[in-house]
Structures are given as C-alpha cells and as structure tokens.
Design a protein around this motif. Structure first.
Motif, PDB file in Angstrom:
ATOM      1  N   VAL A 162      39.209  36.222  60.279  1.00 13.30           N
ATOM      2  CA  VAL A 162      37.153  37.010  59.982  1.00 13.30           C
ATOM      3  C   VAL A 162      37.471  37.859  58.889  1.00 13.30           C
ATOM      4  O   VAL A 162      36.786  37.692  57.194  1.00 13.30           O
ATOM      5  N   ASP A 163      38.998  37.988  58.664  1.00 11.70           N
ATOM      6  CA  ASP A 163      39.076  39.426  57.658  1.00 11.70           C
ATOM      7  C   ASP A 163      39.488  38.546  56.409  1.00 11.70           C
ATOM      8  O   ASP A 163      39.072  38.790  55.414  1.00 11.70           O
ATOM      9  N   ARG A 164      39.975  37.479  56.419  1.00  7.51           N
ATOM     10  CA  ARG A 164      40.485  37.260  55.573  1.00  7.51           C
ATOM     11  C   ARG A 164      38.828  36.183  54.746  1.00  7.51           C
ATOM     12  O   ARG A 164      38.748  36.235  53.269  1.00  7.51           O
ATOM     13  N   GLN A 165      37.894  35.525  55.438  1.00 12.46           N
ATOM     14  CA  GLN A 165      36.617  35.499  55.047  1.00 12.46           C
ATOM     15  C   GLN A 165      35.604  37.156  54.385  1.00 12.46           C
ATOM     16  O   GLN A 165      35.203  36.131  53.461  1.00 12.46           O
ATOM     17  N   LEU A 166      35.820  37.716  54.606  1.00  8.82           N
ATOM     18  CA  LEU A 166      35.057  39.075  54.365  1.00  8.82           C
ATOM     19  C   LEU A 166      36.219  39.500  52.890  1.00  8.82           C
ATOM     20  O   LEU A 166      35.638  39.916  52.355  1.00  8.82           O
ATOM     21  N   GLN A 167      36.722  39.485  52.627  1.00  7.68           N
ATOM     22  CA  GLN A 167      38.145  39.341  51.838  1.00  7.68           C
ATOM     23  C   GLN A 167      38.036  38.661  50.369  1.00  7.68           C
ATOM     24  O   GLN A 167      38.450  38.876  49.531  1.00  7.68           O
ATOM     25  N   SER A 168      37.043  37.832  50.793  1.00  9.37           N
ATOM     26  CA  SER A 168      36.496  36.596  49.445  1.00  9.37           C
ATOM     27  C   SER A 168      34.805  36.547  49.453  1.00  9.37           C
ATOM     28  O   SER A 168      34.629  36.039  49.161  1.00  9.37           O
ATOM     29  N   LEU A 169      34.049  37.478  50.150  1.00 11.16           N
ATOM     30  CA  LEU A 169      32.878  37.404  50.008  1.00 11.16           C
ATOM     31  C   LEU A 169      32.315  38.857  48.805  1.00 11.16           C
ATOM     32  O   LEU A 169      31.637  39.583  48.595  1.00 11.16           O
ATOM     33  N   SER A 170      32.641  38.078  47.278  1.00 12.82           N
ATOM     34  CA  SER A 170      32.301  39.058  46.141  1.00 12.82           C
ATOM     35  C   SER A 170      31.572  38.521  45.799  1.00 12.82           C
ATOM     36  O   SER A 170      31.731  36.857  45.598  1.00 12.82           O
ATOM     37  N   ASN A 171      30.920  38.994  44.703  1.00 15.33           N
ATOM     38  CA  ASN A 171      29.720  38.601  43.261  1.00 15.33           C
ATOM     39  C   ASN A 171      29.376  39.648  42.684  1.00 15.33           C
ATOM     40  O   ASN A 171      29.078  40.512  43.061  1.00 15.33           O
ATOM     41  N   LEU A 172      29.656  39.180  40.964  1.00 16.53           N
ATOM     42  CA  LEU A 172      29.638  39.544  40.485  1.00 16.53           C
ATOM     43  C   LEU A 172      28.449  40.165  40.328  1.00 16.53           C
ATOM     44  O   LEU A 172      27.803  41.885  39.367  1.00 16.53           O
ATOM     45  N   ARG A 173      27.131  40.011  40.647  1.00 16.08           N
ATOM     46  CA  ARG A 173      25.505  40.270  40.694  1.00 16.08           C
ATOM     47  C   ARG A 173      25.183  41.107  41.772  1.00 16.08           C
ATOM     48  O   ARG A 173      24.701  42.284  41.701  1.00 16.08           O
ATOM     49  N   LYS A 174      26.714  41.806  42.181  1.00 13.20           N
ATOM     50  CA  LYS A 174      26.038  43.031  43.092  1.00 13.20           C
ATOM     51  C   LYS A 174      27.784  43.658  43.082  1.00 13.20           C
ATOM     52  O   LYS A 174      26.986  44.726  43.967  1.00 13.20           O
ATOM     53  N   ASP A 175      28.600  43.389  42.877  1.00 13.24           N
ATOM     54  CA  ASP A 175      30.049  43.778  43.156  1.00 13.24           C
ATOM     55  C   ASP A 175      30.368  44.563  41.565  1.00 13.24           C
ATOM     56  O   ASP A 175      29.395  43.848  40.366  1.00 13.24           O
ATOM     57  N   VAL A 176      31.331  45.721  42.155  1.00 17.03           N
ATOM     58  CA  VAL A 176      32.097  45.743  40.515  1.00 17.03           C
ATOM     59  C   VAL A 176      33.004  46.309  40.318  1.00 17.03           C
ATOM     60  O   VAL A 176      33.692  45.313  41.737  1.00 17.03           O
ATOM     61  N   VAL A 177      33.982  46.018  39.170  1.00 17.09           N
ATOM     62  CA  VAL A 177      35.768  45.674  39.233  1.00 17.09           C
ATOM     63  C   VAL A 177      36.207  46.504  38.846  1.00 17.09           C
ATOM     64  O   VAL A 177      35.807  47.368  37.962  1.00 17.09           O
ATOM     65  N   SER A 178      37.281  46.781  39.888  1.00 21.67           N
ATOM     66  CA  SER A 178      37.675  47.906  39.561  1.00 21.67           C
ATOM     67  C   SER A 178      39.151  48.176  38.740  1.00 21.67           C
ATOM     68  O   SER A 178      39.392  46.772  38.831  1.00 21.67           O
ATOM     69  N   PRO A 179      39.408  49.077  37.805  1.00 20.57           N
ATOM     70  CA  PRO A 179      40.690  48.631  37.775  1.00 20.57           C
ATOM     71  C   PRO A 179      41.813  48.880  38.932  1.00 20.57           C
ATOM     72  O   PRO A 179      41.647  49.288  39.925  1.00 20.57           O
ATOM     73  N   TYR A 180      43.370  48.411  38.294  1.00 23.90           N
ATOM     74  CA  TYR A 180      44.193  49.238  39.316  1.00 23.90           C
ATOM     75  C   TYR A 180      44.652  50.511  38.721  1.00 23.90           C
ATOM     76  O   TYR A 180      44.448  51.000  37.688  1.00 23.90           O
ATOM     77  N   VAL A 181      45.214  50.857  39.784  1.00 26.66           N
ATOM     78  CA  VAL A 181      45.972  52.183  39.255  1.00 26.66           C
ATOM     79  C   VAL A 181      46.887  52.002  39.001  1.00 26.66           C
ATOM     80  O   VAL A 181      48.289  51.116  39.125  1.00 26.66           O
ATOM     81  N   HIS A 182      47.291  52.369  37.441  1.00 23.47           N
ATOM     82  CA  HIS A 182      48.886  52.248  36.581  1.00 23.47           C
ATOM     83  C   HIS A 182      49.827  52.777  37.289  1.00 23.47           C
ATOM     84  O   HIS A 182      50.119  54.086  37.719  1.00 23.47           O
ATOM     85  N   ALA A 183      50.627  52.087  37.488  1.00 19.77           N
ATOM     86  CA  ALA A 183      52.577  52.357  37.564  1.00 19.77           C
ATOM     87  C   ALA A 183      52.713  53.332  36.544  1.00 19.77           C
ATOM     88  O   ALA A 183      53.702  54.228  37.352  1.00 19.77           O
ATOM     89  N   MET A 184      52.902  52.987  35.169  1.00 14.98           N
ATOM     90  CA  MET A 184      53.060  54.369  34.670  1.00 14.98           C
ATOM     91  C   MET A 184      53.093  55.005  34.130  1.00 14.98           C
ATOM     92  O   MET A 184      51.962  55.099  34.564  1.00 14.98           O
ATOM     93  N   GLU A 185      53.811  56.501  33.837  1.00 12.36           N
ATOM     94  CA  GLU A 185      53.190  57.196  33.649  1.00 12.36           C
ATOM     95  C   GLU A 185      51.920  57.628  32.445  1.00 12.36           C
ATOM     96  O   GLU A 185      52.509  56.789  31.331  1.00 12.36           O
ATOM     97  N   SER A 186      51.164  58.273  31.937  1.00 11.67           N
ATOM     98  CA  SER A 186      50.651  58.294  31.147  1.00 11.67           C
ATOM     99  C   SER A 186      50.842  58.916  29.651  1.00 11.67           C
ATOM    100  O   SER A 186      51.880  59.838  29.958  1.00 11.67           O
ATOM    101  N   TYR A 187      50.737  57.802  29.065  1.00 11.79           N
ATOM    102  CA  TYR A 187      51.212  58.985  27.735  1.00 11.79           C
ATOM    103  C   TYR A 187      50.758  60.418  27.427  1.00 11.79           C
ATOM    104  O   TYR A 187      49.668  59.457  25.930  1.00 11.79           O
TER     105      TYR A 187
END
Length: 386
Positions: A162-187
C-alpha cells in the motif's frame, strides 16, 4: 551520483483524498507528498490571503528521528517545536537532497520571533493554523523521501504494498513539482566582470554513467562527448570530495549537463542553478518546479534524447550560443536561484515559500471540482461527451 528521486524526481505536494475521489487517472512516475486538502475546502486562496496550513503532530519516529544515529532512543511522546527542532545534520551529505519535508516542517514551526533577520518571514505565502476547520490544506510531517531512500528499495513485505501505491498517486492536475535540495554550495559571490571568459569549461558533468531506464542515455552521451578538450564528462561515485570538486567545476563551466538518471530529474539540475552554470537539460519527459511563474528557457537549453545522441550536434549548438545570450542567461540564473534555497529561518520566495504558493494556485480548480461533484447527478459528464 545523487541518489534516486521520491518525487518523480519530482517531489509532489499531493492532495490525496480528492485525487482518489475525483480523478480516475494517475501518473505513476512520481511519489506521494504530504499535503492533503480538507474534505470541505475553504474559499480559494488569493495573493492577499496566505495559505492556511494545519500541521499534524506525528510521533517523532516519522520525521526527525530518521535524522538520528541508528539505535538512538526516540521520545515519541514529546511534540516537535521550534525550540526542539534539530538542525539538519551536516554529516548527511547527499541525503540532504531528500530533506524537503524537513524544511517544510521547519518553516511551519518557525514563529518569526527568534533568529530572524531582514526579510525573513515577511510576506510569506503560508500561515499555520491551530484549528483544522480553518485550514486550506493539511501538512503531514512524514519524511517520506528520506524514508523511501533508506527503506523503499527493499520493501518486499506484502504489507508495504500500500505504501508503494500511495507513492504513485500523483497527477499534475492536483500536484505541484518540487525541486531537489541542492547538494552543492550556493555560489554567493559570483560577480566576475567577464563571466563568459572566466568559465573555461564549455560543458561539465560528473556522476554515475550506468543507470537504468531513461538513464541509459548517460552511457550513450559518454561516448558522444568523448575527446572534446573543453568538455568534462567523468564517471564517478558520490563522495564528499566529489561534491567539492563538482562544485568548483560547475562554478568554472559555462554549461552543466543535466540528463536523466534513474528518474527524469535529479538534484544536479538545482546544483547547476545555484552555481549559475547554464543547465543543459536532455529529456523528453521532465517536469520542472514553479513553471507557471518561471520560464526555464530564459536560463536553460533543452535537447531531446535523439538530438543529444547525434555525434557532434549538442556541442556544436552550445558553441554557437552568442556570448551576449549566455551572459543574459547567467544573469537570469542569479536572479532566480534564491527560489531554490531551502533554509531556516525561512525567507519570502525561498523554495518552501514557492512550493506553498504553488499549492495555493491549485486550490481554485480543486474547489471547483469538489463543488461540481456535490451537485452533479452524472459525475464528470462533460468529459464523457463525444
């Protein structure tokens, strides 16, 4: 190099219950994120009215306990507050890319009274409410990305399906895209008077070149980009030293390659942005954060898999980019990079603030769908027209 994505590499702000009730299709490329709409939505959010968020009080084992060393004792009975919230551990290195939920939780815990500086917290997109009846959305502070990165690849127990199923219930009509947290130091001091000339490497990439699915393009491009003196394409594994070297190289490169790994996106794109290295995005399926507000074509260059796989084509195209055009893209990167910073105390229009603004943009359409569903005798009749 940087691990696998739990958000299509996309981390998504998921409005789960409404998705299950209202939408019959799902996008299986992304993972679950911890925002839930109320069953009875409040009037839609406008720029003049911050998004009202109710945050659940979960036992610590679902969030900050994951940051502790193994076998540490966990006090599940004590609530996490602004004063007891631990700092994100520096030792976590690349696991930082899986910390989006931590920064969201920290942002909601911050009361704006301690540790704030100029511009911190002023005019932010969110206000935390103590009464769930007054909330626009719920935030469930479960560190799902960190949990999936740690345990998700070995989930063989049928009870975890059920965890796997919940991790797949995404849709751009209702969801938003998040950036990753960057690993490099900001310039932060990128003020070169001749930035184009000072960045001597044309195109840079360092990371794993053996990947699955769409990531197979990495091995292909390794051959296509070989033998160019101004192209650095190196196969390597993640390490603290590798991060340091990559950060230095990105800050001295004109273009930074971002192609698929195990998923269409990775934190390498956001490393390039905060390094002010113009991203070269090779993908046919990538989705990008804040795209209703940010035009990535102003500071990125895009190639399809087919285009990038043509010997000589991508490098020739990059070499033809006029200096003035590249400088404008570099300047635009400097203007937008603060939108990709996860930080504490939070600041206006940082990454968490932008994500919550994206959630507020979804509310009118979702509210419309909910209100229509309450009166329609034939659900979704309009889409069934021929």
């Amino acid at each position: 190099m940087y691990g696998k994505a739990s958000f299509s590499l996309i981390l998504l702000i998921s409005l789960i219950f409404l998705s299950l009730i209202l939408f019959s299709t799902t996008d299986l490329r992304s993972h679950l994120s911890p925002f839930l709409l109320l069953s009875t939505p409040t009037p839609s959010t406008s720029p003049c009215h911050p998004l009202k968020v109710y945050m659940y009080d979960l036992p610590r084992r679902f969030n900050i306990a994951m940051m502790l060393p193994k076998k540490s004792e966990v006090d599940d009975d004590t609530s996490v507050t602004e004063k007891t919230l631990p700092m994100w551990p520096y030792r976590f290195g690349l696991r930082r890319q899986h910390s989006v939920e931590y920064w969201m939780m920290a942002s909601l815990l911050w009361d704006g009274e301690e540790g704030g500086g100029e511009g911190e917290g002023e005019g932010r997109e969110v206000v935390r409410v103590s009464d769930p009846g007054n909330a626009d959305v719920f935030f469930v502070p479960f560190f799902s990305s960190l949990s999936f990165n740690t345990h998700g690849h070995t989930m063989t127990d049928p009870e975890t399906e059920v965890d796997r199923q919940l991790q797949s219930l995404s849709n751009l009509r209702k969801d938003v895209v998040s950036p990753y947290v960057h690993a490099m130091e900001s310039y932060t001091d990128d003020d070169a008077s001749i930035p184009f000339e000072s960045r001597t490497t044309l195109l840079f990439f360092r990371g794993r070149t053996v990947r699955k699915d769409e990531g197979k393009v990495r091995a292909i491009l390794g051959k296509v980009l070989a033998n160019y003196t101004d192209v650095h394409y190196e196969s390597s594994f993640a390490s603290d030293e590798g991060i340091r070297l990559s950060s230095e190289a990105m800050c001295s490169s004109k273009f930074c390659l971002h192609h698929a790994g195990d998923t269409p996106s990775s934190c390498r794109l956001f490393d390039a942005i905060v390094s002010h290295c113009v991203p070269v995005i090779v993908s046919d399926h990538i989705e990008l954060p804040y795209e209703d507000e940010i035009d990535y074509s102003q500071f990125s260059i895009f190639f399809s898999f087919m285009e990038a796989s043509k010997p000589g084509y991508m490098v020739d195209q990059l070499r033809q980019v006029p200096k003035d055009t590249w400088v404008k893209m570099w300047q635009r990167l400097k203007e937008v990079s603060h939108h990709f910073e996860f930080q504490y105390p939070p600041k206006k229009e940082d990454a968490v603030d932008m994500l919550l603004r994206q959630v507020s943009h979804k509310l009118p359409a979702v509210n419309l769908a909910v209100h229509r569903s309450r009166r329609l005798k034939i659900p979704d009749w309009w889409s069934q027209r021929r």
